[in-house]
Write a protein that holds these residues in place. Structure first.
Motif, PDB file in Angstrom:
ATOM      1  N   ARG A  41       0.859  -1.179  -0.083  1.00 28.21           N
ATOM      2  CA  ARG A  41      -0.012   0.250   0.054  1.00 28.21           C
ATOM      3  C   ARG A  41       0.894   1.151  -0.057  1.00 28.21           C
ATOM      4  O   ARG A  41       2.018   1.233   0.572  1.00 28.21           O
ATOM      5  CB  ARG A  41      -0.812  -0.126   1.194  1.00 28.21           C
ATOM      6  CG  ARG A  41      -2.013  -0.927   1.399  1.00 28.21           C
ATOM      7  CD  ARG A  41      -2.889  -0.639   2.400  1.00 28.21           C
ATOM      8  NE  ARG A  41      -3.786   0.378   2.228  1.00 28.21           N
ATOM      9  CZ  ARG A  41      -4.931   0.550   1.817  1.00 28.21           C
ATOM     10  NH1 ARG A  41      -5.610  -0.510   1.816  1.00 28.21           N
ATOM     11  NH2 ARG A  41      -5.763   1.632   1.709  1.00 28.21           N
ATOM     12  N   ASN A  82      -1.536   7.743  -0.822  1.00 28.19           N
ATOM     13  CA  ASN A  82      -2.405   7.490  -2.081  1.00 28.19           C
ATOM     14  C   ASN A  82      -3.361   6.600  -2.118  1.00 28.19           C
ATOM     15  O   ASN A  82      -3.111   5.710  -1.167  1.00 28.19           O
ATOM     16  CB  ASN A  82      -1.703   8.067  -3.394  1.00 28.19           C
ATOM     17  CG  ASN A  82      -0.706   6.666  -3.836  1.00 28.19           C
ATOM     18  OD1 ASN A  82      -1.261   5.458  -3.548  1.00 28.19           O
ATOM     19  ND2 ASN A  82       0.076   7.139  -4.610  1.00 28.19           N
ATOM     20  N   SER A  83      -4.276   6.269  -3.061  1.00 24.56           N
ATOM     21  CA  SER A  83      -5.050   5.238  -3.158  1.00 24.56           C
ATOM     22  C   SER A  83      -4.870   3.894  -3.607  1.00 24.56           C
ATOM     23  O   SER A  83      -5.663   2.942  -3.597  1.00 24.56           O
ATOM     24  CB  SER A  83      -6.268   5.494  -3.932  1.00 24.56           C
ATOM     25  OG  SER A  83      -5.997   5.714  -5.300  1.00 24.56           O
ATOM     26  N   VAL A  84      -3.384   3.762  -3.975  1.00 22.54           N
ATOM     27  CA  VAL A  84      -2.856   2.466  -4.450  1.00 22.54           C
ATOM     28  C   VAL A  84      -2.672   1.568  -3.387  1.00 22.54           C
ATOM     29  O   VAL A  84      -2.007   1.637  -2.460  1.00 22.54           O
ATOM     30  CB  VAL A  84      -1.598   2.977  -5.515  1.00 22.54           C
ATOM     31  CG1 VAL A  84      -0.862   1.583  -5.943  1.00 22.54           C
ATOM     32  CG2 VAL A  84      -1.995   3.736  -6.637  1.00 22.54           C
ATOM     33  N   TYR A 122      -6.793   0.643  -7.364  1.00 20.64           N
ATOM     34  CA  TYR A 122      -6.437   2.317  -7.138  1.00 20.64           C
ATOM     35  C   TYR A 122      -8.217   2.940  -7.351  1.00 20.64           C
ATOM     36  O   TYR A 122      -8.845   2.432  -7.926  1.00 20.64           O
ATOM     37  CB  TYR A 122      -5.597   2.940  -8.006  1.00 20.64           C
ATOM     38  CG  TYR A 122      -5.917   2.937  -9.542  1.00 20.64           C
ATOM     39  CD1 TYR A 122      -6.386   3.916 -10.093  1.00 20.64           C
ATOM     40  CD2 TYR A 122      -5.729   1.563 -10.124  1.00 20.64           C
ATOM     41  CE1 TYR A 122      -6.947   3.799 -11.575  1.00 20.64           C
ATOM     42  CE2 TYR A 122      -6.028   1.486 -11.661  1.00 20.64           C
ATOM     43  CZ  TYR A 122      -6.545   2.521 -12.245  1.00 20.64           C
ATOM     44  OH  TYR A 122      -6.880   2.542 -13.533  1.00 20.64           O
ATOM     45  N   ASP A 135      -2.750   8.521  -9.144  1.00 25.31           N
ATOM     46  CA  ASP A 135      -2.171   7.487  -8.237  1.00 25.31           C
ATOM     47  C   ASP A 135      -1.667   6.480  -9.112  1.00 25.31           C
ATOM     48  O   ASP A 135      -0.466   6.186  -8.543  1.00 25.31           O
ATOM     49  CB  ASP A 135      -3.244   7.189  -7.123  1.00 25.31           C
ATOM     50  CG  ASP A 135      -3.591   8.183  -6.416  1.00 25.31           C
ATOM     51  OD1 ASP A 135      -3.061   9.371  -6.428  1.00 25.31           O
ATOM     52  OD2 ASP A 135      -4.828   7.984  -5.628  1.00 25.31           O
ATOM     53  N   ALA A 136      -2.328   5.719  -9.868  1.00 26.03           N
ATOM     54  CA  ALA A 136      -1.826   4.745 -10.527  1.00 26.03           C
ATOM     55  C   ALA A 136      -0.749   5.173 -11.493  1.00 26.03           C
ATOM     56  O   ALA A 136       0.299   4.746 -11.693  1.00 26.03           O
ATOM     57  CB  ALA A 136      -2.930   4.228 -11.605  1.00 26.03           C
TER      58      ALA A 136
END
Length: 254
Positions: free
Chosen positions: A217, A221-223, A236, A241-242
């Motif tokens: 993780r 960010n959302s990844v 994600y 973020d990706a």
């Protein structure tokens, strides 16, 4: 989304059999009607290993005391990609003759973990998912100390032999190379490549879960992603973020 050599689509069909339906080998490939193609592809692989700094020619008497060169065992593969038959040769060292005393174990994400990740994606209406792959993952990883390999000149194209002046190094129709980076067949290649990747990811905020191998993780960010050797399953929310993850990987794997 395509990320140069980082991301590839999985639309290949392996057809690794010879004309008699037997497992394709380097020797049977050279003896086939496509032998000239396989010979050329082998020459390209030898050049790639030299030009990348993976190996270099040395004189036979330069092998350090206590070291014995392992055999060279090229592997052949055919596949159909985008409707076209492709031939590939990968230079491989005889790992059973490599005496490496360090840790050789590398983790991969379990099937259960991958299923949990997929379930997390479909359960989150805002989640997105993509896969990524690092091409030539094992190659390019510096070895803590060199290994050595003996390559017969018999099946190397003449133009490659001349380009690298290989006969100047030959002994009994073979040459010895010093292997300085990861190469297929090395028992330590997977562990060294994985450690290098994990260290690089951590510098950019991607950390492995303490009690769950190969679940990562990002710190802000959302990844989140699972890792199986060099294959990423990435969850994600935001495209940026990706893109950040792909940019981080491209820093190490151009």
């Amino acid at each position: 989304m395509r990320a140069n050599r980082l991301v590839k689509r999985y639309c290949n069909t392996a057809v690794d059999l010879d004309g008699d339906g037997n497992q394709l080998t380097f020797r049977s490939a050279l003896a086939s009607s496509d032998g000239h193609i396989w010979l050329a592809k082998h020459g390209e692989e030898i050049e790639r290993l030299f030009s990348s700094g993976t190996m270099r020619l040395i004189m036979r008497d330069c092998i350090p005391e206590g070291k014995k060169p392992a055999y060279y065992n090229p592997q052949v593969r055919t596949k159909i990609k985008d409707g076209q038959l492709q031939h590939r040769v990968r230079g491989t060292i005889g790992g059973n003759q490599v005496n490496y005393l360090g840790d050789k174990s590398a983790h991969t994400a379990s099937m259960q973990l991958i299923k949990i990740m997929c379930n997390a994606v479909v359960s989150d209406k805002n989640a997105k998912f993509m896969t990524a792959d690092i091409k030539d993952f094992y190659l390019g990883t510096p070895l803590p100390e060199p290994e050595y390999m003996r390559i017969n000149l018999e099946h190397i194209p003449e133009n490659v032999i001349q380009k690298y002046d290989m006969r100047r190094y030959s002994y009994n129709d073979a040459v010895v190379v010093e292997v300085n980076k990861g190469i297929y067949g090395l028992p330590q290649a997977g562990k060294l490549a994985q450690d290098r990747l994990i260290t690089h990811l951590a510098k950019h905020g991607y950390n492995q879960a303490p009690n769950t191998p190969c679940l990562f993780r990002h710190s802000s960010n959302s990844v989140a992603f699972t890792l199986v050797v060099d294959d990423f399953g990435i969850k994600y929310t935001h495209d940026k973020d990706a893109d950040h993850l792909l940019t981080v990987l491209r820093e190490l794997y151009i």
